[in-house]
Scaffold this motif. Sequence first.
Motif, PDB file in Angstrom:
ATOM      1  N   ALA A  26       0.813  -1.226   0.000  1.00 25.55           N
ATOM      2  CA  ALA A  26       0.000   0.000   0.000  1.00 25.55           C
ATOM      3  C   ALA A  26       0.842   1.270   0.000  1.00 25.55           C
ATOM      4  CB  ALA A  26      -0.924   0.000   1.214  1.00 25.55           C
ATOM      5  N   LEU A  27       2.153   1.132   0.157  1.00 24.34           N
ATOM      6  CA  LEU A  27       3.040   2.290   0.301  1.00 24.34           C
ATOM      7  C   LEU A  27       3.050   3.136  -0.975  1.00 24.34           C
ATOM      8  CD1 LEU A  27       5.138   3.419   2.399  1.00 24.34           C
ATOM      9  CD2 LEU A  27       6.884   2.163   1.110  1.00 24.34           C
ATOM     10  N   THR A  28       2.956   4.461  -0.809  1.00 20.19           N
ATOM     11  CA  THR A  28       3.030   5.387  -1.940  1.00 20.19           C
ATOM     12  C   THR A  28       4.214   6.325  -1.752  1.00 20.19           C
ATOM     13  OG1 THR A  28       1.654   7.115  -0.936  1.00 20.19           O
ATOM     14  CG2 THR A  28       0.505   5.333  -2.107  1.00 20.19           C
ATOM     15  N   TRP A  29       4.581   6.985  -2.828  1.00 24.28           N
ATOM     16  CA  TRP A  29       5.662   7.961  -2.781  1.00 24.28           C
ATOM     17  C   TRP A  29       5.343   9.062  -1.776  1.00 24.28           C
ATOM     18  CZ3 TRP A  29      10.539   8.086  -4.224  1.00 24.28           C
ATOM     19  CH2 TRP A  29      11.203   9.311  -4.365  1.00 24.28           C
ATOM     20  N   GLU A  30       4.070   9.443  -1.706  1.00 25.43           N
ATOM     21  CA  GLU A  30       3.650  10.504  -0.790  1.00 25.43           C
ATOM     22  C   GLU A  30       3.773  10.072   0.670  1.00 25.43           C
ATOM     23  OE1 GLU A  30       2.719  11.368  -4.673  1.00 25.43           O
ATOM     24  OE2 GLU A  30       1.995   9.575  -3.572  1.00 25.43           O
ATOM     25  N   ASP A  35      13.215  13.059   3.802  1.00 23.03           N
ATOM     26  CA  ASP A  35      14.578  12.578   4.017  1.00 23.03           C
ATOM     27  C   ASP A  35      14.750  11.133   3.545  1.00 23.03           C
ATOM     28  OD1 ASP A  35      12.893  11.810   6.219  1.00 23.03           O
ATOM     29  OD2 ASP A  35      14.674  11.255   7.354  1.00 23.03           O
ATOM     30  N   ILE A  36      13.676  10.346   3.568  1.00 24.59           N
ATOM     31  CA  ILE A  36      13.759   8.965   3.088  1.00 24.59           C
ATOM     32  C   ILE A  36      13.792   8.945   1.566  1.00 24.59           C
ATOM     33  CG2 ILE A  36      12.610   6.725   3.054  1.00 24.59           C
ATOM     34  CD1 ILE A  36      13.945   7.534   5.735  1.00 24.59           C
ATOM     35  N   ARG A  37      13.077   9.847   0.915  1.00 21.11           N
ATOM     36  CA  ARG A  37      13.164   9.955  -0.547  1.00 21.11           C
ATOM     37  C   ARG A  37      14.589  10.319  -0.967  1.00 21.11           C
ATOM     38  NH1 ARG A  37       7.937  13.847  -1.873  1.00 21.11           N
ATOM     39  NH2 ARG A  37       6.345  12.592  -0.827  1.00 21.11           N
ATOM     40  N   LEU A 136      11.511   6.397 -12.700  1.00 23.75           N
ATOM     41  CA  LEU A 136      12.496   6.401 -11.626  1.00 23.75           C
ATOM     42  C   LEU A 136      11.803   6.512 -10.271  1.00 23.75           C
ATOM     43  CD1 LEU A 136      15.424   6.402 -10.698  1.00 23.75           C
ATOM     44  CD2 LEU A 136      15.484   8.867 -11.089  1.00 23.75           C
ATOM     45  N   ARG A 137      10.730   7.300 -10.172  1.00 22.82           N
ATOM     46  CA  ARG A 137       9.999   7.415  -8.907  1.00 22.82           C
ATOM     47  C   ARG A 137       9.490   6.043  -8.461  1.00 22.82           C
ATOM     48  NH1 ARG A 137       6.511  10.850 -10.315  1.00 22.82           N
ATOM     49  NH2 ARG A 137       7.276  12.733  -9.280  1.00 22.82           N
TER      50      ARG A 137
END
Length: 462
Positions: A26-30, A35-37, A136-137
């Motif tokens: 369920a994890l999204t980029w948002e 800092d993790i990005r 890439l995202r």
Amino acid sequence: MSTPVTPEIHEAVASALKTLTARTAALTWEDLPEDIRIRAARVFCDDLASMVVAGAEPELAALREGLARVAGVAEASVLDGSRPVLRMDRYSAALANGSAADWAELDGGYRAVVCHAALYCIPALLAEGEASGATLREMLLALVAGYETVARVAHAFSFPGLVLHPHGGLATVGAAAAVAKLRGVDAETAFKAITTAATLCLPGPFNHAVSGALIRNIWPGLCAQNGIRAVDWAPVGLTGSPWSLTEVFADIFGGETRAEALTEGLGEDWKIAGGYHKMHACCQYAHSTVEAVLKATSGRGITASEVAGIEVATHWKGRKLDRPQPETSLAAKFSIQHIAVSTLLKGHAGASAFERASLSDPDLVALRERVKISAYPQELPWPNDRPALVRITLKSGEILEGECLSAPGGADQPFSDEAITGKILGNLSAWPAAENGIRAILALDPARLSAPWAETLAELTA
């Protein structure tokens, strides 16, 4: 003796893994903190560059040539620094790139347990991402999910001493978790792919690194290939059992099991934040020895003829790296004797300190026999759990001493952005057009993130 695995432990691990895969599916980029990005982009670029820099190794060239003769439809790039870029089917590319990724010993690792989590995800992601047209995202998000999964699995099973090498024991799990996320499969399918991947791992001996057996460098590549296959097979029912993790890592390998490690702090304690980067091209257990030698000499040039002996007092993992006369460049990178002597005479522990010619260099051969390894006076808690104290005795009677409690590069002493960027670009010297693209990735440029990885890779390798 490990604790017998009861049905309750099997069920507890399976339940915890299902919770973890539900979260990662369920994890999204948002959902990722900024800092993790940033951390994901840095880890991705660093490991990518560490892969490319090893491309000229003759054994890797022979591996690529053999794969090219039998590879299927070209859909993913082999990143060996050559131009035009060689392309193969995704499975062969994952094998080739995964085998190169740990060769130079410059890939990062996860310090809290014995695990190179990014190495176990990125070769499979590169192949799958290019072949599938992923952005890439999407790949960076999958890296975070895969890293989170394999690092937590490494926490859940602990092993005595340094017997099982994690490159074979864990890498298939990381590859499967990352590719499952990249493909966007549901949580149940991801769970099945990861448990299946556990049955496709390689029980590689840790001592193969110390003895210099080069098959050790191939394990991440084979596991990357197997991890992709595990995700291929899960939807069609070619899977392991819900208890495969414990059946393999506990019942067979004898790991002590802690199911709660799979879920504790989930969503808050991001494992990728606990990784380290490497500037020295050798086993991280010896980085404190490198730093201690450099402190002892303080930039002063020392010749072999001046040295009467060298004493290295270090932690228990460092003392496992006992190989006075390494036979291969891999063994040299896992030899405290070679690492200490080469750092002393060359003034650094970069890639050239471990090149093949250094193995038979008369000065290094003689001086390696004068290195004595002993226990550091006390066992220290993290982050000072990998210390080294070096004493260099010169024939003049002068004694040079240096000590390092924790080598730079980890979460306690991170390298600066400039230092990491410089390392990445230095390792990508074969790609002269790469600088702008790499800087854009590290800066999380929106246009770069939303573009297909294949387009970015084409620009980097132009």
